[in-house]
Design a protein around this motif. Structure first.
Motif, PDB file in Angstrom:
ATOM      1  N   MET A   1       0.848  -1.179   0.000  1.00  0.00           N
ATOM      2  CA  MET A   1       0.000   0.000   0.000  1.00  0.00           C
ATOM      3  C   MET A   1       0.889   1.236   0.000  1.00  0.00           C
ATOM      4  O   MET A   1       1.785   1.363   0.818  1.00  0.00           O
ATOM      5  CB  MET A   1      -0.877   0.003   1.258  1.00  0.00           C
ATOM      6  N   GLN A   2       0.618   2.122  -0.925  1.00  0.00           N
ATOM      7  CA  GLN A   2       1.357   3.376  -1.024  1.00  0.00           C
ATOM      8  C   GLN A   2       0.502   4.507  -0.457  1.00  0.00           C
ATOM      9  O   GLN A   2      -0.607   4.723  -0.926  1.00  0.00           O
ATOM     10  CB  GLN A   2       1.710   3.667  -2.481  1.00  0.00           C
ATOM     11  N   ILE A   3       1.003   5.198   0.544  1.00  0.00           N
ATOM     12  CA  ILE A   3       0.299   6.350   1.107  1.00  0.00           C
ATOM     13  C   ILE A   3       0.777   7.582   0.358  1.00  0.00           C
ATOM     14  O   ILE A   3       1.979   7.843   0.278  1.00  0.00           O
ATOM     15  CB  ILE A   3       0.579   6.487   2.616  1.00  0.00           C
ATOM     16  N   ASP A   4      -0.171   8.335  -0.190  1.00  0.00           N
ATOM     17  CA  ASP A   4       0.176   9.496  -1.020  1.00  0.00           C
ATOM     18  C   ASP A   4       0.873  10.608  -0.243  1.00  0.00           C
ATOM     19  O   ASP A   4       1.847  11.172  -0.706  1.00  0.00           O
ATOM     20  CB  ASP A   4      -1.073  10.068  -1.695  1.00  0.00           C
ATOM     21  N   LYS A   5       0.366  10.949   0.928  1.00  0.00           N
ATOM     22  CA  LYS A   5       0.941  12.071   1.686  1.00  0.00           C
ATOM     23  C   LYS A   5       0.912  11.748   3.177  1.00  0.00           C
ATOM     24  O   LYS A   5      -0.132  11.434   3.729  1.00  0.00           O
ATOM     25  CB  LYS A   5       0.142  13.348   1.417  1.00  0.00           C
ATOM     26  N   ILE A   6       2.083  11.841   3.789  1.00  0.00           N
ATOM     27  CA  ILE A   6       2.213  11.651   5.235  1.00  0.00           C
ATOM     28  C   ILE A   6       2.856  12.900   5.805  1.00  0.00           C
ATOM     29  O   ILE A   6       3.852  13.383   5.281  1.00  0.00           O
ATOM     30  CB  ILE A   6       3.085  10.425   5.577  1.00  0.00           C
ATOM     31  N   ILE A   7       2.269  13.419   6.885  1.00  0.00           N
ATOM     32  CA  ILE A   7       2.931  14.508   7.597  1.00  0.00           C
ATOM     33  C   ILE A   7       3.528  13.941   8.877  1.00  0.00           C
ATOM     34  O   ILE A   7       2.972  13.035   9.482  1.00  0.00           O
ATOM     35  CB  ILE A   7       1.975  15.692   7.900  1.00  0.00           C
ATOM     36  N   SER A   8       4.682  14.442   9.253  1.00  0.00           N
ATOM     37  CA  SER A   8       5.372  14.018  10.472  1.00  0.00           C
ATOM     38  C   SER A   8       5.872  15.253  11.185  1.00  0.00           C
ATOM     39  O   SER A   8       6.321  16.207  10.548  1.00  0.00           O
ATOM     40  CB  SER A   8       6.568  13.128  10.144  1.00  0.00           C
ATOM     41  N   PHE A   9       5.794  15.234  12.501  1.00  0.00           N
ATOM     42  CA  PHE A   9       6.305  16.354  13.284  1.00  0.00           C
ATOM     43  C   PHE A   9       6.553  15.915  14.713  1.00  0.00           C
ATOM     44  O   PHE A   9       6.117  14.850  15.140  1.00  0.00           O
ATOM     45  CB  PHE A   9       5.353  17.559  13.233  1.00  0.00           C
ATOM     46  N   ASN A  10       7.280  16.738  15.427  1.00  0.00           N
ATOM     47  CA  ASN A  10       7.577  16.510  16.835  1.00  0.00           C
ATOM     48  C   ASN A  10       7.005  17.685  17.613  1.00  0.00           C
ATOM     49  O   ASN A  10       7.358  18.834  17.347  1.00  0.00           O
ATOM     50  CB  ASN A  10       9.087  16.407  17.049  1.00  0.00           C
ATOM     51  N   THR A  11       6.127  17.401  18.562  1.00  0.00           N
ATOM     52  CA  THR A  11       5.513  18.482  19.336  1.00  0.00           C
ATOM     53  C   THR A  11       6.497  19.083  20.331  1.00  0.00           C
ATOM     54  O   THR A  11       6.287  20.195  20.802  1.00  0.00           O
ATOM     55  CB  THR A  11       4.289  17.986  20.123  1.00  0.00           C
ATOM     56  N   GLY A  12       7.542  18.332  20.689  1.00  0.00           N
ATOM     57  CA  GLY A  12       8.487  18.793  21.701  1.00  0.00           C
ATOM     58  C   GLY A  12       8.011  18.528  23.120  1.00  0.00           C
ATOM     59  O   GLY A  12       8.721  18.821  24.078  1.00  0.00           O
ATOM     60  N   ARG A  13       6.822  17.991  23.257  1.00  0.00           N
ATOM     61  CA  ARG A  13       6.322  17.642  24.597  1.00  0.00           C
ATOM     62  C   ARG A  13       7.145  16.481  25.136  1.00  0.00           C
ATOM     63  O   ARG A  13       7.607  15.630  24.384  1.00  0.00           O
ATOM     64  CB  ARG A  13       4.841  17.276  24.511  1.00  0.00           C
ATOM     65  N   GLN A  14       7.319  16.434  26.414  1.00  0.00           N
ATOM     66  CA  GLN A  14       8.263  15.508  27.037  1.00  0.00           C
ATOM     67  C   GLN A  14       7.641  14.158  27.396  1.00  0.00           C
ATOM     68  O   GLN A  14       7.665  13.745  28.550  1.00  0.00           O
ATOM     69  CB  GLN A  14       8.880  16.159  28.257  1.00  0.00           C
ATOM     70  N   TYR A  15       7.139  13.447  26.416  1.00  0.00           N
ATOM     71  CA  TYR A  15       6.581  12.123  26.673  1.00  0.00           C
ATOM     72  C   TYR A  15       7.629  11.027  26.595  1.00  0.00           C
ATOM     73  O   TYR A  15       7.393   9.914  27.049  1.00  0.00           O
ATOM     74  CB  TYR A  15       5.445  11.829  25.696  1.00  0.00           C
ATOM     75  N   SER A  16       8.775  11.335  26.001  1.00  0.00           N
ATOM     76  CA  SER A  16       9.869  10.368  25.920  1.00  0.00           C
ATOM     77  C   SER A  16      11.162  11.151  25.751  1.00  0.00           C
ATOM     78  O   SER A  16      11.149  12.378  25.624  1.00  0.00           O
ATOM     79  CB  SER A  16       9.672   9.416  24.729  1.00  0.00           C
ATOM     80  N   ASP A  17      12.272  10.449  25.702  1.00  0.00           N
ATOM     81  CA  ASP A  17      13.554  11.109  25.452  1.00  0.00           C
ATOM     82  C   ASP A  17      13.597  11.740  24.064  1.00  0.00           C
ATOM     83  O   ASP A  17      14.432  12.590  23.792  1.00  0.00           O
ATOM     84  CB  ASP A  17      14.713  10.121  25.599  1.00  0.00           C
ATOM     85  N   ASN A  18      12.697  11.314  23.177  1.00  0.00           N
ATOM     86  CA  ASN A  18      12.625  11.865  21.825  1.00  0.00           C
ATOM     87  C   ASN A  18      11.539  12.922  21.674  1.00  0.00           C
ATOM     88  O   ASN A  18      11.282  13.389  20.570  1.00  0.00           O
ATOM     89  CB  ASN A  18      12.348  10.746  20.819  1.00  0.00           C
ATOM     90  N   GLY A  19      10.886  13.277  22.742  1.00  0.00           N
ATOM     91  CA  GLY A  19       9.777  14.228  22.668  1.00  0.00           C
ATOM     92  C   GLY A  19       8.487  13.501  22.391  1.00  0.00           C
ATOM     93  O   GLY A  19       8.193  12.472  22.997  1.00  0.00           O
TER      94      GLY A  19
END
Length: 99
Positions: free
Chosen positions: A1-19
């Motif tokens: 399955m090919q997804i046409d458009k994916i958005i990705s971002f980091n909120t910066g909230r401290q839920y993990s060591d990665n935000g």
């Protein structure tokens, strides 16, 4: 399955060591989102596929848990779609959080 458009971002909230890394895409007219750091998946019918709209729907609990019904009852398609979203979210840069 090919997804046409994916958005990705980091909120910066401290839920993990990665935000808080999030990815979202549209499937059958519904915005589907994953939060890999909190291990959550939501569907936001009626939302737009942009950071502001996704976060607003997420923060104000306007979604529902993702199940195979959003994928015509096909669990394999759901799994493939969600795996792609998780991969995109994990690939998005983490952020340096204060300790």
């Amino acid at each position: 399955m090919q997804i046409d458009k994916i958005i990705s971002f980091n909120t910066g909230r401290q839920y993990s060591d990665n935000g808080q890394r999030i990815a979202a895409a549209v499937h059958n007219g519904v915005v589907i989102m994953v939060d890999v750091d909190r291990h959550l998946e939501y569907a936001f019918p009626g939302s737009k596929l942009d950071r502001k709209s996704v976060l607003e729907a997420y923060d104000y609990d306007q979604g529902t848990y993702v199940n195979s019904d959003f994928f015509g009852g096909n669990g394999a398609i759901k799994m493939e779609f969600m795996d792609q979203l998780r991969d995109h979210a994990r690939a998005f840069p983490g952020c340096i959080l204060p300790k």
